[in-house]
Design a protein around this motif. Sequence first.
Motif, PDB file in Angstrom:
ATOM      1  N   LEU A  90      -4.602  -2.565 -12.500  1.00 53.79           N
ATOM      2  CA  LEU A  90      -4.722  -2.339 -11.060  1.00 53.79           C
ATOM      3  C   LEU A  90      -3.719  -3.171 -10.275  1.00 53.79           C
ATOM      4  O   LEU A  90      -3.098  -2.689  -9.327  1.00 53.79           O
ATOM      5  N   TYR A  91      -3.555  -4.415 -10.671  1.00 54.94           N
ATOM      6  CA  TYR A  91      -2.600  -5.293 -10.004  1.00 54.94           C
ATOM      7  C   TYR A  91      -1.187  -4.714 -10.092  1.00 54.94           C
ATOM      8  O   TYR A  91      -0.459  -4.652  -9.095  1.00 54.94           O
ATOM      9  N   THR A  92      -0.812  -4.244 -11.276  1.00 58.14           N
ATOM     10  CA  THR A  92       0.518  -3.655 -11.471  1.00 58.14           C
ATOM     11  C   THR A  92       0.680  -2.389 -10.636  1.00 58.14           C
ATOM     12  O   THR A  92       1.721  -2.184  -9.998  1.00 58.14           O
ATOM     13  N   LEU A  93      -0.345  -1.526 -10.613  1.00 57.54           N
ATOM     14  CA  LEU A  93      -0.269  -0.300  -9.819  1.00 57.54           C
ATOM     15  C   LEU A  93      -0.158  -0.613  -8.330  1.00 57.54           C
ATOM     16  O   LEU A  93       0.595   0.046  -7.604  1.00 57.54           O
ATOM     17  N   ARG A  94      -0.900  -1.618  -7.872  1.00 56.01           N
ATOM     18  CA  ARG A  94      -0.811  -2.013  -6.461  1.00 56.01           C
ATOM     19  C   ARG A  94       0.592  -2.504  -6.128  1.00 56.01           C
ATOM     20  O   ARG A  94       1.136  -2.166  -5.075  1.00 56.01           O
ATOM     21  N   LEU A  95       1.177  -3.307  -7.009  1.00 55.81           N
ATOM     22  CA  LEU A  95       2.534  -3.804  -6.759  1.00 55.81           C
ATOM     23  C   LEU A  95       3.541  -2.654  -6.658  1.00 55.81           C
ATOM     24  O   LEU A  95       4.491  -2.713  -5.874  1.00 55.81           O
ATOM     25  N   LYS A  96       3.328  -1.608  -7.434  1.00 54.34           N
ATOM     26  CA  LYS A  96       4.285  -0.510  -7.469  1.00 54.34           C
ATOM     27  C   LYS A  96       4.036   0.536  -6.386  1.00 54.34           C
ATOM     28  O   LYS A  96       4.983   1.137  -5.878  1.00 54.34           O
ATOM     29  N   LEU A  97       2.777   0.770  -6.024  1.00 55.78           N
ATOM     30  CA  LEU A  97       2.464   1.870  -5.108  1.00 55.78           C
ATOM     31  C   LEU A  97       2.112   1.447  -3.686  1.00 55.78           C
ATOM     32  O   LEU A  97       2.157   2.281  -2.780  1.00 55.78           O
ATOM     33  N   ASP A  98       1.735   0.203  -3.454  1.00 57.83           N
ATOM     34  CA  ASP A  98       1.378  -0.234  -2.099  1.00 57.83           C
ATOM     35  C   ASP A  98       2.556  -0.276  -1.125  1.00 57.83           C
ATOM     36  O   ASP A  98       2.410   0.163   0.017  1.00 57.83           O
ATOM     37  N   PRO A  99       3.713  -0.810  -1.520  1.00 58.06           N
ATOM     38  CA  PRO A  99       4.796  -0.980  -0.542  1.00 58.06           C
ATOM     39  C   PRO A  99       5.247   0.329   0.098  1.00 58.06           C
ATOM     40  O   PRO A  99       5.325   1.365  -0.562  1.00 58.06           O
ATOM     41  N   SER A 100       5.519   0.264   1.390  1.00 64.34           N
ATOM     42  CA  SER A 100       6.037   1.410   2.129  1.00 64.34           C
ATOM     43  C   SER A 100       7.555   1.338   2.152  1.00 64.34           C
ATOM     44  O   SER A 100       8.124   0.325   2.548  1.00 64.34           O
ATOM     45  N   HIS A 101       8.171   2.384   1.715  1.00 65.45           N
ATOM     46  CA  HIS A 101       9.623   2.471   1.732  1.00 65.45           C
ATOM     47  C   HIS A 101       9.976   3.918   2.022  1.00 65.45           C
ATOM     48  O   HIS A 101       9.357   4.830   1.468  1.00 65.45           O
ATOM     49  N   CYS A 102      10.965   4.125   2.875  1.00 66.80           N
ATOM     50  CA  CYS A 102      11.260   5.487   3.321  1.00 66.80           C
ATOM     51  C   CYS A 102      11.743   6.427   2.220  1.00 66.80           C
ATOM     52  O   CYS A 102      11.589   7.644   2.330  1.00 66.80           O
ATOM     53  N   ASP A 119      -4.916  12.081   9.089  1.00 59.55           N
ATOM     54  CA  ASP A 119      -5.793  11.126   9.787  1.00 59.55           C
ATOM     55  C   ASP A 119      -6.434  10.141   8.811  1.00 59.55           C
ATOM     56  O   ASP A 119      -6.543   8.953   9.098  1.00 59.55           O
ATOM     57  N   GLU A 120      -6.856  10.624   7.649  1.00 55.86           N
ATOM     58  CA  GLU A 120      -7.442   9.747   6.639  1.00 55.86           C
ATOM     59  C   GLU A 120      -6.417   8.744   6.110  1.00 55.86           C
ATOM     60  O   GLU A 120      -6.737   7.570   5.890  1.00 55.86           O
ATOM     61  N   LEU A 121      -5.191   9.219   5.922  1.00 56.67           N
ATOM     62  CA  LEU A 121      -4.125   8.329   5.456  1.00 56.67           C
ATOM     63  C   LEU A 121      -3.846   7.223   6.464  1.00 56.67           C
ATOM     64  O   LEU A 121      -3.724   6.046   6.103  1.00 56.67           O
ATOM     65  N   VAL A 122      -3.756   7.597   7.727  1.00 56.19           N
ATOM     66  CA  VAL A 122      -3.488   6.614   8.784  1.00 56.19           C
ATOM     67  C   VAL A 122      -4.636   5.619   8.878  1.00 56.19           C
ATOM     68  O   VAL A 122      -4.419   4.403   8.995  1.00 56.19           O
ATOM     69  N   LEU A 123      -5.861   6.098   8.819  1.00 59.71           N
ATOM     70  CA  LEU A 123      -7.031   5.224   8.892  1.00 59.71           C
ATOM     71  C   LEU A 123      -7.055   4.255   7.714  1.00 59.71           C
ATOM     72  O   LEU A 123      -7.280   3.052   7.894  1.00 59.71           O
ATOM     73  N   LEU A 124      -6.799   4.741   6.521  1.00 58.65           N
ATOM     74  CA  LEU A 124      -6.781   3.886   5.336  1.00 58.65           C
ATOM     75  C   LEU A 124      -5.661   2.855   5.428  1.00 58.65           C
ATOM     76  O   LEU A 124      -5.867   1.679   5.125  1.00 58.65           O
ATOM     77  N   HIS A 126      -4.288   1.673   8.171  1.00 61.08           N
ATOM     78  CA  HIS A 126      -4.642   0.720   9.222  1.00 61.08           C
ATOM     79  C   HIS A 126      -5.723  -0.253   8.747  1.00 61.08           C
ATOM     80  O   HIS A 126      -5.664  -1.456   9.018  1.00 61.08           O
ATOM     81  N   ARG A 127      -6.719   0.267   8.041  1.00 61.04           N
ATOM     82  CA  ARG A 127      -7.835  -0.549   7.576  1.00 61.04           C
ATOM     83  C   ARG A 127      -7.396  -1.587   6.535  1.00 61.04           C
ATOM     84  O   ARG A 127      -7.951  -2.684   6.472  1.00 61.04           O
ATOM     85  N   THR A 128      -6.401  -1.245   5.722  1.00 58.10           N
ATOM     86  CA  THR A 128      -5.971  -2.169   4.665  1.00 58.10           C
ATOM     87  C   THR A 128      -4.798  -3.048   5.079  1.00 58.10           C
ATOM     88  O   THR A 128      -4.470  -4.004   4.374  1.00 58.10           O
ATOM     89  N   GLN A 129      -4.178  -2.737   6.207  1.00 56.83           N
ATOM     90  CA  GLN A 129      -3.013  -3.504   6.649  1.00 56.83           C
ATOM     91  C   GLN A 129      -3.419  -4.927   7.030  1.00 56.83           C
ATOM     92  O   GLN A 129      -4.346  -5.138   7.793  1.00 56.83           O
ATOM     93  N   GLY A 130      -2.712  -5.895   6.463  1.00 57.50           N
ATOM     94  CA  GLY A 130      -2.988  -7.287   6.774  1.00 57.50           C
ATOM     95  C   GLY A 130      -4.248  -7.840   6.130  1.00 57.50           C
ATOM     96  O   GLY A 130      -4.671  -8.949   6.441  1.00 57.50           O
TER      97      GLY A 130
END
Length: 183
Positions: A90-102, A119-124, A126-130
Amino acid sequence: MSLKSTHPVQVTEPQDPVTLQLTSMPPGYLTPSSERIQQPVDSGSKYVYPGTISSDLFKELQCSNGSCDKCCCLAPPPKISDLMNDEDLLYTLRLKLDPSHCTIKNWKNFASRWGMTYDELVLLEHRTQGSAHSPTQEFLRRYNEKSVTELTELCRIYQRIDVLRVLQRWVENDWPSRWQKAH
């Protein structure tokens, strides 16, 4: 050191003098018929093992209704819920898939492909940001009944070979041993 000197090479061309022609050997040359393991024959609900191998040996190895002490069953294809129990993965997947890049596909593309609305994507997001929560982990939790094979297919679609390799290595190496320990 050359590759030829350390690794055997199989010659497959029949005209090559190194290739051994099986027709030149007498029948039974490699293994006498009395010592060969024969394929089990299905006779209703019970397997019959012809030849010299006793059927008691195979009865010991068979699983009875899902659980046994000496389990010979192969691990079933893993679901995302199985993957969620591996903190390192999970840690490895988060490192690879969490970052936002254009230009790099991330958790949003995967979640959108599986049906999450904008809307669900934006809410998720926003909820996980920071926070300490990962959008990748939240999206995987939502789709935990899907198979890991479906997740690897998304990796192929979005050309995330890095994530695909991590998942394939986990399915081939870690998942069977984890399943064995649990069952």
